[in-house]
Every structure is written in structure tokens, then in C-alpha cells.
Design an enzyme around this catalytic site. Structure first.
Site: not given
Ligand code: AMP
Length: 282
Positions: A31, A34, A36-37, A189
């Protein structure tokens, strides 16, 4: 978009879709979404008919209880972002739903290979056992054909691929590129925890990685590593955990330059916020 909180309801919704032949994609997240997600959701939509995004701040992968407690949880904002993106389902289970005996630990220990214990694995002991434990449970709950992860967490993708191989799971793992702010900072995040000064200081991480990428063919590995470290250490308020030019499978530092599968990885505390980043060199 349907918001679902239990595994039973999720399976009730997904089983008929799966039986009618729809391909299901899973995008696991914690959660505080952004762009990226959202890039993972967009790629999932290209590759599958049904996209399930999970939002679960997984306690078993946190080594620092304070980090777990202060992890951002802007749920209304996340639901709006996923609705606007056209995501089909968001799965937001409680901790008890995923770990019925919580806080009593469950038995989970799998062999992820030696790369489990370097870099993030060294600084966050047991982290990848926690990550693979929850991803395995999410795979069981969603039963996706494909699951998408970001290269941002380079070692995490490697560990998940190793789990899929070790357990013979029928899920294709897709890696998506890192999405950055226009000034180079990798979206995360955790970036919202950065003060204005720390936000400025954090730019030095991507700068150091881009320096390695730019000079890879003209400087030695020692020069590249030392000069990139100097770029970071020259900035106040940053505590470098590691910066390495490594083999993309073993994550061990390169001893000689190679022309393929080379990755530069960095982790540092910027103020109180720990950030990671990486760049694929070739
Ligand atoms: P998280 O919520 O941080 O656990 O991330 C969830 C998924 O989003 C994971 O597979 C991360 O690698 C991916 N993710 C997080 N930040 C980015 C980003 N800046 N660009 C691409 N994927 C991302």
C-alpha cells in the site's frame, strides 16, 4: 473495483472467472501506492484479463517493530488510485486472516540459496523468509497465472523466483522497471517520511548509481565503487549500508567486469528513513 478482505470471498469471486478461462494477474503491495505500483498494475492489465492488487503490510518481513508501526497506510487514497487505474479487485486482508495464530510465529523456512543472506538479508535478518512466506500465502489465496514485481526490490524478485523454483509453483514472475521521480529518486512508499532536506539529500543515491552506469566502461571496479561511495559520503545526514557492483544472480561483488547481468545496488539511511535503489548496468 471490488474490495475484498477475506480469502473465502476472494476465492468465491475469482473461481468462476478462472473457470471461464480468464488469466489472473497478482500485484502484491504494502500500500501507500504511487506510480511505481501503478506501473505494475498497468503491465498486469496488458498481460491478463483480471488484475488483483493486494495491500497488506506484512508483519513477518519487518525486522524493526518501529518501521512496521510507522509504515504509511492511506487506505482511502489507495482504493481511489486502484479504482481510477481500472484494477478489478483489491485484496486487503487483516493480519489474522493471513496469520490466524498471530503473533505466534508459523513454521516457515525455505532454502532461498546463499543470496538470501547478503545485502538486504544481512541488514534485515529473516526478511526474505517473511517476504516469501506472505507471497506464498497470497499465491495460494489468488491462484494467479502471473505475478508482477518491481526491479526496485531487485533482491526480492530474485528470492521470489528462487521460491517458485524450489517449490515448483505454477506462477510466472514478471519484473517491471523502476519508476523514478523526474529528479531521479526511485519512487517508494517510504519517501513520504523524508523531510525537505532529506528529500534533497536522497538524490545522491541515484546519482551514485548513474555515475557507475556512465563510467562503467572507462573506470575500474574499485574506482567505480570508491568514487560512487565518495559521492554519497560527501552528503550530510546519510549513513551508507552498502554500495556494490554485483552479479545479478549471486549478488556477490564482481571481481572482474562482465558484459552481462551486472547490477549496482545501494542502501542507505537518509535521516531516519532507509532507502534502497539499483541500476542494471548491462
Ligand atoms: P511495496 O509496496 O513497497 O512492497 O512494493 C510493492 C511492489 O511494487 C514491489 O514489487 C516493488 O518492487 C514495486 N515497486 C515499488 N516501488 C517501485 C518503483 N519505484 N518502480 C517500480 N516498482 C516499484
Amino acid at each position: 473495483m471490488e474490495v475484498i478482505a477475506t480469502i473465502a470471498e476472494l476465492q468465491q469471486a475469482l473461481t468462476p472467472l478462472r473457470q471461464s478461462g480468464a488469466k489472473i494477474a497478482l500485484v502484491p503491495t504494502m500500500g501507500a501506492l504511487h506510480n511505481g505500483h501503478l506501473s505494475l498494475v498497468a503491465e498486469a492489465q496488458k498481460q491478463a484479463e483480471i488484475v488483483v492488487c493486494s495491500i497488506f503490510v506484512n508483519p513477518t518481513q519487518f525486522t524493526d517493530p518501529k518501521d512496521l508501526e510507522k509504515y504509511p497506510r492511506p487506505l482511502a487514497h489507495d482504493i481511489k488510485m486502484l479504482t481510477d487505474a481500472g484494477c478489478n479487485f483489491v485484496f486487503m486482508p487483516s493480519v489474522k486472516e493471513m496469520y490466524p495464530n498471530y503473533p505466534t510465529p508459523e513454521n516457515w523456512k525455505i532454502d532461498l540459496g546463499p543470496a538470501e543472506f547478503v545485502l538486504e538479508g544481512e541488514f534485515r535478518k529473516g526478511h526474505y523468509q517473511g517476504v516469501t512466506q506472505i507471497v506464498y500465502k497470497l499465491f495460494n489465496a489468488v491462484k494467479p497465472q502471473i505475478a508482477l514485481f518491481g526491479q526496485k526490490d531487485f533482491q526480492q524478485v530474485l528470492m521470489i523466483k528462487n521460491m517458485v523454483l524450489a517449490l515448483g509453483l505454477q506462477v510466472d514472475i514478471i519484473t517491471c522497471p523502476i519508476i523514478r521521480e523526474t529528479d531521479g529518486l526511485a519512487m517508494s512508499s517510504r519517501n513520504i517520511h523524508l523531510s525537505e532536506a532529506d528529500r534533497q539529500h536522497s538524490l545522491v543515491l541515484s546519482k551514485a548509481l548513474f555515475f557507475i552506469e556512465e563510467h562503467y566502461n572507462t573506470k575500474s571496479l574499485v574506482e567505480l565503487t570508491e568514487e560512487a561511495k565518495a559521492i554519497i559520503n560527501g552528503v550530510e545526514g546519510i549513513q551508507l549500508d552498502y554500495l556494490t557492483i554485483a552479479n545479478g544472480d549471486t549478488l556477490l561483488p564482481l571481481e572482474v567486469k562482465t558484459t552481462t547481468n551486472t547490477v549496482a545496488l545501494v542502501a542507505a539511511k537518509v535521516g531516519d528513513t532507509r532507502l534502497i535503489d539499483n541500476v542494471m548496468i548491462n
